[in-house]
Design a protein around this motif. Structure first.
Motif, short mmCIF file in Angstrom:
data_model
loop_
_atom_site.label_atom_id
_atom_site.label_comp_id
_atom_site.label_asym_id
_atom_site.label_seq_id
_atom_site.Cartn_x
_atom_site.Cartn_y
_atom_site.Cartn_z
N LEU A 1 30.74 60.78 26.94
CA LEU A 1 30.68 60.48 25.55
C LEU A 1 30.58 61.61 24.65
CD1 LEU A 1 28.00 57.32 25.63
CD2 LEU A 1 30.51 57.24 25.53
N LEU B 1 29.13 51.67 22.81
CA LEU B 1 30.36 52.28 23.24
C LEU B 1 30.39 52.31 24.86
CD1 LEU B 1 30.18 55.74 21.43
CD2 LEU B 1 31.68 53.82 20.69
N SER B 2 29.48 51.50 25.52
CA SER B 2 29.31 51.52 26.95
C SER B 2 29.87 50.07 27.48
CB SER B 2 27.80 51.76 27.28
OG SER B 2 27.55 53.22 26.75
#
Length: 292
Positions: free
Chosen positions: A181, A207-208
């Motif tokens: 990231l 975001l995962s």
């Protein structure tokens, strides 16, 4: 001598689809055999195994095996136990393991490298080598529940959930994903005044999605397919999962049609769970390939 024209896009597409079709057949064929066999009486089932008829819905087709399977074993209770244990373990496991992976990547604390190395070392330890020590330990642990204080975790849901919430593979997967990231995003969040918990929950976790789906599928399969540990720690029928329930169909006379019906029933949640997350799972595999 014949040579394959690899520059032809149409030919490459045809070859790609042929390979994908072959791979799909390899995975679908056992499931198709299981489903078709579950609809046939034992005599026909065994006779059809030597021909293509084993994969076709021909002959004496009925749902009698499913009815007999439900009469032989409490399938509904076994399914509920497995889904409860698996669901709780997956949810808690994703939370705990993602927090652990976040701390290993973004937080600085003494002994971090040693702790991470120990966690990685657990990946090479077979579960069978620690099963007996774990059994002795959980049989003496205290517990404070709604019914009061007690000793020992045997014959309960907690003994099937708590020891498997955190595992080295899931922590490793989250840590590796978090490393890729953008560090600038984390630094900007900290400059804006976000706490580490806010960075984890509001920045990193949204975001995962791909790694969450991947870890969820792997953990779901590992928990749903458990057999050795549940049969060691649950002697009461009301706590046993689906794979332990399979032994009901091998007592006295084995009815293979009922076995196939039972396997078909317990396979449905696995397929449904995978299909629900397959888009995120495929995205995770693709992103891993690009990063690698």
């Amino acid at each position: 001598m014949f040579q394959l024209d690899t520059d032809n896009p149409t030919l490459r597409l045809i070859v790609r689809y042929m390979v994908l079709t072959l791979i799909a057949l390899i995975f679908v064929t056992p499931i198709l055999f299981m489903m078709m066999s579950s609809l046939k009486p034992d005599q026909q089932l065994l006779a059809d195994t030597s021909s293509i008829k084993a994969f076709l819905p021909i002959g004496d087709i009925s749902f009698d095996n499913y009815k007999a399977a439900f009469e032989r074993a409490p399938i509904g209770m076994f399914m509920l136990n497995s889904l409860l244990v698996t669901g709780v373990t997956v949810v808690l496991g994703l939370l705990v393991c993602s927090m652990a992976g976040f701390s290993f990547v973004f937080l600085n604390w003494r002994g971090k490298s040693i702790a991470f190395s120990i966690i990685l070392a657990t990946l090479i330890v077979p579960f069978e080598t620690i099963a007996i020590p774990m059994l002795l330990m959980v049989s003496k642990l205290p517990w404070l529940g709604l019914d009061g204080f007690s000793w020992g975790w045997l014959n309960s849901y907690r003994v099937q959930i708590i020891p498997f919430i955190a595992d080295g593979l899931t922590i490793f997967l989250f840590a590796q994903y978090f490393k890729d990231l953008p560090k600038e995003l984390i630094e900007a969040s900290r400059i804006e005044g976000c706490s580490w918990w806010q960075v984890y929950w509001r920045v990193v976790m949204p975001l995962s999605g791909p790694i969450i789906a991947t870890a969820a599928i792997l953990k779901f399969l590992a928990m749903y397919n458990q057999y050795l540990w549940p049969i060691m720690v649950t002697q009461q029928e009301q706590y046993r999962p689906v794979l332990v329930g399979l032994q009901y169909f091998f007592q006295l006379n084995t009815a293979w049609g009922e076995v196939m019906a039972y396997l078909t029933i317990i396979t449905v949640p696995v397929l449904a769970f995978y299909l629900a997350l397959q888009r995120a799972f495929i995205a995770s595999i693709a992103s891993t390939g690009v990063k690698g």
